[in-house]
Design an enzyme around this catalytic site. Structure first.
Site, short mmCIF file in Angstrom:
data_model
loop_
_atom_site.label_atom_id
_atom_site.label_comp_id
_atom_site.label_asym_id
_atom_site.label_seq_id
_atom_site.Cartn_x
_atom_site.Cartn_y
_atom_site.Cartn_z
CD GLU A 1 -3.02 1.01 2.25
OE1 GLU A 1 -3.94 1.85 2.25
OE2 GLU A 1 -2.94 0.09 3.07
CB VAL B 1 0.14 -3.95 -4.95
CG1 VAL B 1 0.43 -5.21 -5.76
CG2 VAL B 1 0.66 -2.73 -5.67
CG ASP C 1 11.20 5.91 -8.07
OD1 ASP C 1 12.05 6.35 -7.28
OD2 ASP C 1 10.06 5.58 -7.72
#
Length: 364
Positions: free
Chosen positions: A51, A57, A169
């Site tokens: 989360e 997910v 990222d």
């Protein structure tokens, strides 16, 4: 762009539309909401495996018995919808054994769902710092293979994908591990497509403190070299088991490059290795990986190697025991990240915590 056709391939399809779409050789599947509700037991809380700020997910199992992970957006904001569109488009473009596979998506009404291959060994972060860290499942061989696999996935994005892709990222929580502990680079919501002939872009800063290249953190200048910097941080994290940033007793923060560099300069590489390895590592390989990591985190972006070069160094140097390039003049190849200035230049502070679940990853 994939998003442009969501309206015609989303959840509100009639039978003829769905039949037509199934006849086209899409690299992904267009799921129905009913299918994903059944697979995840109506997004049951017991199925939740992660989360974050964007949503949750869930683990699921399809009617064909296939394990999947389903990312469900929490709210239909313009920003969330754009990240959804970017991630689906990027994943639809790429296919590589070290990139997380897109199985499909659903886009209809207020629901935006992305379906991935499920990774049973969760994220690299969960093994280094999270709920699996105490089990010490990452021996030296696995760590080396994860480093090489992640490097190859990133090299594919930079050098083989068309147009080239900057991830933006790269971090431990975005490296997922399959049943064989093979690395899968994940989460392309921040990714940028780089047209041929373009060396860099200037853009709004997104990412995670500790992994950001200084020129990107301060001025928003993004290029493949920014991912190389982040990967260098990741390499140090893999071999040392330390976090990218740590708070010292006096309240100041020290990054992992500042911590590792003095040991590298004095050839005291044993001090860099994760104590949980209990000295079970190859000293030459450790030296090579640390040296590569410090080259990747050079403060001068133009002095950093390409990911293609990093892959060659990792695979060739570790297998043949060749010496890696030495650090220049035995100096620290690093520019400190000024957190105060970074936050002044970062107009959306919440992005720093993007998709940080309870273990900090795309899922546990």
């Amino acid at each position: 762009m994939v998003w442009s056709c969501f309206s015609c391939i989303g959840g509100h399809q009639n039978k003829s539309q769905k039949s037509m779409n199934e006849s086209i050789d899409y690299p992904w599947e267009i799921y129905t909401l009913k299918e994903l509700l059944q697979a995840t037991n109506n997004f049951n809380k017991d199925n939740k495996i992660g989360e974050g700020g964007f949503g949750s997910v869930y683990w699921g199992r399809t009617s064909k018995g296939v394990d999947i992970a389903v990312k469900r957006l929490k709210a239909m904001t313009a920003k969330a919808e754009m990240e959804f569109a970017v991630e689906v488009e990027i994943l639809a473009r790429v296919r590589h054994e070290n990139l997380l596979g897109l199985r499909g998506f659903y886009a209809g009404g207020e629901e935006r769902l992305i379906v991935y291959d499920y990774m049973p060994n969760h994220s690299l972060l969960s093994h280094l710092h999270g709920q699996l860290a105490d089990q010490c499942l990452l021996d030296w061989k696995r760590r080396v293979n994860i480093a090489i696999g992640a490097a190859e996935g990133l090299s594919y994005l930079h050098h083989e994908a068309q147009p080239h892709i900057i991830h933006r990222d790269i971090k431990a929580s975005n490296v997922l591990l399959n049943s064989d502990f093979e690395a899968k680079v994940a989460d392309f919501g921040f990714a940028k497509l780089i047209p041929d002939g373009v060396s860099h872009l200037t853009t709004r800063v997104k990412g995670t403190l500790g992994y950001l290249a200084p020129e990107y953190a301060m001025w928003g200048k993004v290029a493949e070299s920014c991912d190389v910097y982040s990967f260098g941080i990741l390499l140090l994290e893999i071999v040392s088991g330390r976090k990218p940033l740590e708070k010292l007793p006096n309240g100041t923060k020290r990054d992992i490059v500042q911590w590792a560099t003095p040991y590298a300069q004095t050839e005291d590489f044993d001090q860099i290795a994760d104590p949980r390895l209990n000295q079970n590592f190859d000293v030459h390989d450790l030296k090579s990986i640390v040296t590569i990591a410090l080259r990747c985190t050079d403060g001068n972006a133009e002095s950093r190697p390409s990911m293609k070069q990093v892959v060659a160094w990792l695979k060739d140097g570790l297998s043949t025991k060749k010496e890696m390039p030495h650090l220049k003049n035995n100096e620290t190849p690093h520019v400190d990240q000024d957190e105060e200035n970074y936050e002044k230049n970062h107009t959306d502070r919440e992005e720093l915590g993007k998709q940080q679940f309870d273990d900090g990853g795309i899922w546990r």
